[in-house]
Design a protein around this motif. Structure first.
Motif, PDB file in Angstrom:
ATOM      1  N   LEU A 219      -3.839  13.427   3.545  1.00 50.22           N
ATOM      2  CA  LEU A 219      -3.542  12.103   2.992  1.00 50.22           C
ATOM      3  C   LEU A 219      -4.304  10.976   3.698  1.00 50.22           C
ATOM      4  N   PRO A 220      -4.451  10.980   5.029  1.00 47.89           N
ATOM      5  CA  PRO A 220      -5.205   9.882   5.653  1.00 47.89           C
ATOM      6  C   PRO A 220      -6.635   9.766   5.150  1.00 47.89           C
ATOM      7  N   VAL A 221      -7.355  10.886   5.061  1.00 52.00           N
ATOM      8  CA  VAL A 221      -8.763  10.806   4.646  1.00 52.00           C
ATOM      9  C   VAL A 221      -8.871  10.521   3.151  1.00 52.00           C
ATOM     10  N   LEU A 222      -7.978  11.070   2.352  1.00 53.43           N
ATOM     11  CA  LEU A 222      -8.025  10.795   0.913  1.00 53.43           C
ATOM     12  C   LEU A 222      -7.690   9.333   0.635  1.00 53.43           C
ATOM     13  N   ALA A 223      -6.738   8.771   1.395  1.00 57.16           N
ATOM     14  CA  ALA A 223      -6.408   7.356   1.226  1.00 57.16           C
ATOM     15  C   ALA A 223      -7.546   6.469   1.714  1.00 57.16           C
ATOM     16  N   TYR A 224      -8.241   6.897   2.740  1.00 51.51           N
ATOM     17  CA  TYR A 224      -9.403   6.139   3.224  1.00 51.51           C
ATOM     18  C   TYR A 224     -10.479   6.061   2.146  1.00 51.51           C
ATOM     19  N   LEU A 225     -10.663   7.155   1.411  1.00 46.74           N
ATOM     20  CA  LEU A 225     -11.716   7.215   0.399  1.00 46.74           C
ATOM     21  C   LEU A 225     -11.291   6.591  -0.927  1.00 46.74           C
ATOM     22  N   ASN A 226     -10.004   6.654  -1.250  1.00 48.33           N
ATOM     23  CA  ASN A 226      -9.521   6.061  -2.501  1.00 48.33           C
ATOM     24  C   ASN A 226      -8.038   5.750  -2.340  1.00 48.33           C
ATOM     25  N   GLU A 227      -7.742   4.643  -1.657  1.00 45.77           N
ATOM     26  CA  GLU A 227      -6.346   4.320  -1.358  1.00 45.77           C
ATOM     27  C   GLU A 227      -5.548   4.057  -2.633  1.00 45.77           C
ATOM     28  N   ALA A 228      -6.171   3.449  -3.624  1.00 49.28           N
ATOM     29  CA  ALA A 228      -5.438   3.128  -4.848  1.00 49.28           C
ATOM     30  C   ALA A 228      -4.915   4.396  -5.522  1.00 49.28           C
ATOM     31  N   ALA A 233       0.287   7.480  -6.476  1.00 49.27           N
ATOM     32  CA  ALA A 233       1.130   8.671  -6.492  1.00 49.27           C
ATOM     33  C   ALA A 233       2.229   8.608  -5.439  1.00 49.27           C
ATOM     34  N   LEU A 234       1.947   7.981  -4.292  1.00 46.73           N
ATOM     35  CA  LEU A 234       2.893   7.952  -3.174  1.00 46.73           C
ATOM     36  C   LEU A 234       3.034   6.524  -2.652  1.00 46.73           C
ATOM     37  N   PRO A 235       3.675   5.656  -3.404  1.00 39.26           N
ATOM     38  CA  PRO A 235       3.726   4.240  -3.005  1.00 39.26           C
ATOM     39  C   PRO A 235       4.526   3.989  -1.734  1.00 39.26           C
ATOM     40  N   ARG A 236       5.456   4.863  -1.380  1.00 39.90           N
ATOM     41  CA  ARG A 236       6.337   4.607  -0.236  1.00 39.90           C
ATOM     42  C   ARG A 236       6.055   5.508   0.966  1.00 39.90           C
ATOM     43  N   GLU A 237       5.150   6.437   0.836  1.00 41.72           N
ATOM     44  CA  GLU A 237       4.858   7.345   1.947  1.00 41.72           C
ATOM     45  C   GLU A 237       4.143   6.598   3.070  1.00 41.72           C
TER      46      GLU A 237
END
Length: 289
Positions: A219-228, A233-237
């Motif tokens: 999740l950290p690297v995927l959010a870094y590449l496309n946080e939106a 999918a996981l607004p509260r994580e």
């Protein structure tokens, strides 16, 4: 470990322990490794400029760091948060966090652990219904979809062995392991033809793993590449976007004088070797089993 652009790859380390306060632990690190102690709040202390780079020690509870997490304000204020931290410190772990360091220097982290032991740091894996964790934050050699997929494939190939190694035959430690990836997801990823685009890799991962609780947390690297895409999918994580593989291990043993982070790091190096071969050619992942 060298990145695709020729730079030295780095690894950040997080180690949880019980015992000394954050300030006592930070003072010991500065004493033995050099550096300047800079309090952020009573339970989060930075040690800048040590021989191991910048370090920090903090109580692992977000509510007692109000300046850092203003959205979690529950009306305690700074004094109330400090008091709460003191109240729960016998039960809530402290966490040593290193800045990213070259992988070749990871053995020096054990020197920091020795400093913590000298002021009473302790821990033997499982505590209450939780565990004292060891985490590695590892620079990928590249951030393209093929590289990320290759590392995910490689990790899934050796994950059963790593889980057995981590548990060491202990049922308590086995129960503390992060939940395994769904079997159908592992089969899909390990199929020889599975080389998705980055958006498809992210979508598949989120659909099968809507949680941080995986041994290899992408999740950290995927959010870094496309946080939106990830936040949709996981607004509260609780996700900190950053370009790293977040490798979670559910045990740290500062109470054991012989314990080192290196055996667990050597387990990760198996993933590195397989991933490098997968990146380079159309190799069937099953050939490594």
């Amino acid at each position: 470990m060298i990145a695709a652009d020729g730079s030295v790859r780095r690894v950040g380390v997080e180690v949880e322990f019980l015992g000394p306060s954050a300030s006592a632990a930070a003072a010991a690190l500065a004493r033995d490794l050099g550096g300047v102690v800079e309090p952020e709040d009573p339970h989060a202390i930075k040690v800048r400029g040590t021989r191991l780079g910048n370090l920090s020690v903090e109580l692992d509870l977000r509510h007692i760091h109000p300046a850092r997490h203003p959205h979690l304000d529950v009306g305690l204020g700074r004094r109330g948060a400090a008091f709460l931290g003191t109240l729960v410190s016998p039960f809530v772990p402290r966490e040593l966090i290193t800045a990213p360091i070259p992988a070749a220097q990871l053995g020096d982290v054990d020197k920091a652990l020795a400093s913590l032991r000298s002021v009473g740091a302790r821990g033997r894996g499982v505590i209450f219904q939780n565990s004292l964790s060891l985490h590695f934050n590892i620079d990928p050699p590249s951030l393209d979809a093929r590289t990320l997929t290759a590392f995910l494939k490689a990790f899934l190939l050796v994950s059963d062995d790593l889980r057995r190694q981590t548990a060491g035959g202990s049922l308590r430690l086995a129960l503390a392991l992060p939940p395994d990836y769904p079997g159908s997801y592992k089969e899909r990823v390990l199929a020889p033809g599975y080389w998705p685009s980055l958006p498809d890799l992210t979508a598949d991962y989120l659909a099968a793993n809507p949680t941080r609780q995986r041994a290899l947390d992408l999740l950290p690297v995927l959010a870094y590449l496309n946080e939106a895409q990830v936040r949709q999918a996981l607004p509260r994580e609780k996700i900190g976007p950053r370009p790293v593989f977040h490798y979670r291990l559910p045990h740290a043993y500062l109470g054991d004088l012989d314990w080192s982070i290196l055996p667990d790091w050597h387990g990760w190096l198996k993933v590195e070797r397989i991933a490098a071969e997968l990146v380079q050619g159309e190799v069937n992942p099953r050939e490594f089993v």
